[in-house]
Design a protein around this motif. Sequence first.
Motif, PDB file in Angstrom:
ATOM      1  N   PHE B  78      49.407  40.423  36.222  1.00  0.00           N
ATOM      2  CA  PHE B  78      49.130  41.355  35.134  1.00  0.00           C
ATOM      3  C   PHE B  78      48.014  42.316  35.518  1.00  0.00           C
ATOM      4  O   PHE B  78      48.002  43.480  35.119  1.00  0.00           O
ATOM      5  CB  PHE B  78      48.751  40.587  33.861  1.00  0.00           C
ATOM      6  CG  PHE B  78      48.539  41.480  32.674  1.00  0.00           C
ATOM      7  CD1 PHE B  78      49.614  42.074  32.046  1.00  0.00           C
ATOM      8  CD2 PHE B  78      47.261  41.726  32.181  1.00  0.00           C
ATOM      9  CE1 PHE B  78      49.435  42.907  30.957  1.00  0.00           C
ATOM     10  CE2 PHE B  78      47.076  42.554  31.082  1.00  0.00           C
ATOM     11  CZ  PHE B  78      48.164  43.146  30.476  1.00  0.00           C
ATOM     12  N   TRP B  79      47.103  41.822  36.332  1.00  0.00           N
ATOM     13  CA  TRP B  79      46.003  42.661  36.835  1.00  0.00           C
ATOM     14  C   TRP B  79      45.661  42.196  38.237  1.00  0.00           C
ATOM     15  O   TRP B  79      45.793  41.009  38.549  1.00  0.00           O
ATOM     16  CB  TRP B  79      44.759  42.501  35.933  1.00  0.00           C
ATOM     17  CG  TRP B  79      43.561  43.252  36.448  1.00  0.00           C
ATOM     18  CD1 TRP B  79      43.197  44.517  36.130  1.00  0.00           C
ATOM     19  CD2 TRP B  79      42.585  42.795  37.392  1.00  0.00           C
ATOM     20  NE1 TRP B  79      42.056  44.885  36.811  1.00  0.00           N
ATOM     21  CE2 TRP B  79      41.653  43.827  37.597  1.00  0.00           C
ATOM     22  CE3 TRP B  79      42.399  41.594  38.109  1.00  0.00           C
ATOM     23  CZ2 TRP B  79      40.567  43.734  38.465  1.00  0.00           C
ATOM     24  CZ3 TRP B  79      41.313  41.485  38.973  1.00  0.00           C
ATOM     25  CH2 TRP B  79      40.412  42.553  39.135  1.00  0.00           C
ATOM     26  N   GLU B  80      45.274  43.104  39.090  1.00  0.00           N
ATOM     27  CA  GLU B  80      44.707  42.723  40.380  1.00  0.00           C
ATOM     28  C   GLU B  80      43.782  43.835  40.851  1.00  0.00           C
ATOM     29  O   GLU B  80      43.901  44.990  40.386  1.00  0.00           O
ATOM     30  CB  GLU B  80      45.792  42.438  41.411  1.00  0.00           C
ATOM     31  CG  GLU B  80      46.706  43.595  41.730  1.00  0.00           C
ATOM     32  CD  GLU B  80      47.809  43.174  42.701  1.00  0.00           C
ATOM     33  OE1 GLU B  80      48.499  42.184  42.417  1.00  0.00           O
ATOM     34  OE2 GLU B  80      47.954  43.843  43.728  1.00  0.00           O
ATOM     35  N   PRO B  81      42.847  43.527  41.733  1.00  0.00           N
ATOM     36  CA  PRO B  81      41.882  44.541  42.168  1.00  0.00           C
ATOM     37  C   PRO B  81      42.589  45.773  42.728  1.00  0.00           C
ATOM     38  O   PRO B  81      43.534  45.663  43.525  1.00  0.00           O
ATOM     39  CB  PRO B  81      41.081  43.823  43.262  1.00  0.00           C
ATOM     40  CG  PRO B  81      41.217  42.376  42.937  1.00  0.00           C
ATOM     41  CD  PRO B  81      42.595  42.223  42.358  1.00  0.00           C
ATOM     42  N   GLY B  82      42.149  46.917  42.287  1.00  0.00           N
ATOM     43  CA  GLY B  82      42.693  48.168  42.815  1.00  0.00           C
ATOM     44  C   GLY B  82      43.894  48.694  42.080  1.00  0.00           C
ATOM     45  O   GLY B  82      44.283  49.849  42.254  1.00  0.00           O
ATOM     46  N   ALA B  83      44.517  47.859  41.272  1.00  0.00           N
ATOM     47  CA  ALA B  83      45.716  48.301  40.540  1.00  0.00           C
ATOM     48  C   ALA B  83      45.297  49.054  39.283  1.00  0.00           C
ATOM     49  O   ALA B  83      44.323  48.691  38.638  1.00  0.00           O
ATOM     50  CB  ALA B  83      46.572  47.098  40.165  1.00  0.00           C
ATOM     51  N   GLU B  84      46.038  50.100  38.968  1.00  0.00           N
ATOM     52  CA  GLU B  84      45.749  50.863  37.758  1.00  0.00           C
ATOM     53  C   GLU B  84      46.927  50.766  36.798  1.00  0.00           C
ATOM     54  O   GLU B  84      48.079  50.818  37.199  1.00  0.00           O
ATOM     55  CB  GLU B  84      45.488  52.336  38.110  1.00  0.00           C
ATOM     56  CG  GLU B  84      44.193  52.544  38.880  1.00  0.00           C
ATOM     57  CD  GLU B  84      43.908  54.019  39.108  1.00  0.00           C
ATOM     58  OE1 GLU B  84      44.557  54.855  38.463  1.00  0.00           O
ATOM     59  OE2 GLU B  84      43.036  54.312  39.938  1.00  0.00           O
TER      60      GLU B  84
END
Lengths: 160, 180
Positions: B78-84
């Motif tokens: 659902f979220w990860e570093p760098g993802a927008e």
Amino acid sequence: MNVPIPVVAGDLSAGDSLPELVVEVTPTTVVLGALASRDWRPMHHDYKFATERNGVADIFLNTPNQAAWFERYVTDWTGPLGRPGRMTFRMRDSIFPGDRMVFSGVVTETTTDEVGCSWAALEVTLKVGDRVCSTCQVRVAVPANSDDNPWARRGDRWVP
Amino acid sequence: MSDHTATADLPEDIAALIGVSQYPITATFPVERGYTYNTLAATQNGNPLYWDEAVASEVTGGMTALPTTLSLWMRPHFWEPGAEGEQVALQVHFDLKARFELPEAVMTDNTLILHDPVRPGDVISHAQVLRSVSGPKTTKLGSGRFWVIDIEYRNQDGALVGIESYTGFGYRRDSNGGAS
């Protein structure tokens, strides 16, 4: 094999019925199923999104979780040697918390393919009351006899 | 698959995507046994193939993931570093919603064809292929279009583990906000 074999191909005939499965759906059923399939879309956990954005009655069962329910229903019947090969389902209406899901199924055909694998074709229906919510056609490999194991098939010997 | 999904007269950019493999992706995490318990619990599935190592060893040569969990191994976090923005599975589906300006969507049909078993430790790859887009349709949900997207899944050895086909309906609710 040292595992239960409740279904053997030779014992099956078109028209045989599978035992019904009844499941009471709660909000947890829907949310747990969505998260288990890593489906984070809000219509499967957010009541306001489902009702106000999607325009449906409540949060509803997601597609991969419905597939997993069909798999559970079929392999409850076949036992662990039953190997699903193909599953096609049409979702005609949504499944909501408070619904009482009733799965029923019938054998529509039994065949042996060109590589010797025994198959049962099933028509599975998922109803809530009189409402047919989903229909599912399943092609599941079943043991030809007590020594056969469909899971042992690989490559050209597995034609789902 | 569905009689309402035959490819209609389409904008050129969409017509050009029919049959084209898009978004080839390899999962960022391996198939894991622990996560399969969530599906087993969610469906109250007591199949010993997934709970009893001795049965799994005898029947399939070791633990496997439930066949119908195929798609979950490719779904993004659902979220990860760098993802927008929101990370979504089945990007072609969301591309079509945006392209046709259809804010809502549901899936109506699903087909799974199951090949080699998926096992803990496998790393799955897939690509999405748009098969068809219908002309404008109206259902009880609203007005929009149906489309069919196929996905082919392979493991780290290139072996085919499954093929999945989704029929989606992207739609806009009618002006009354209710069923049309």
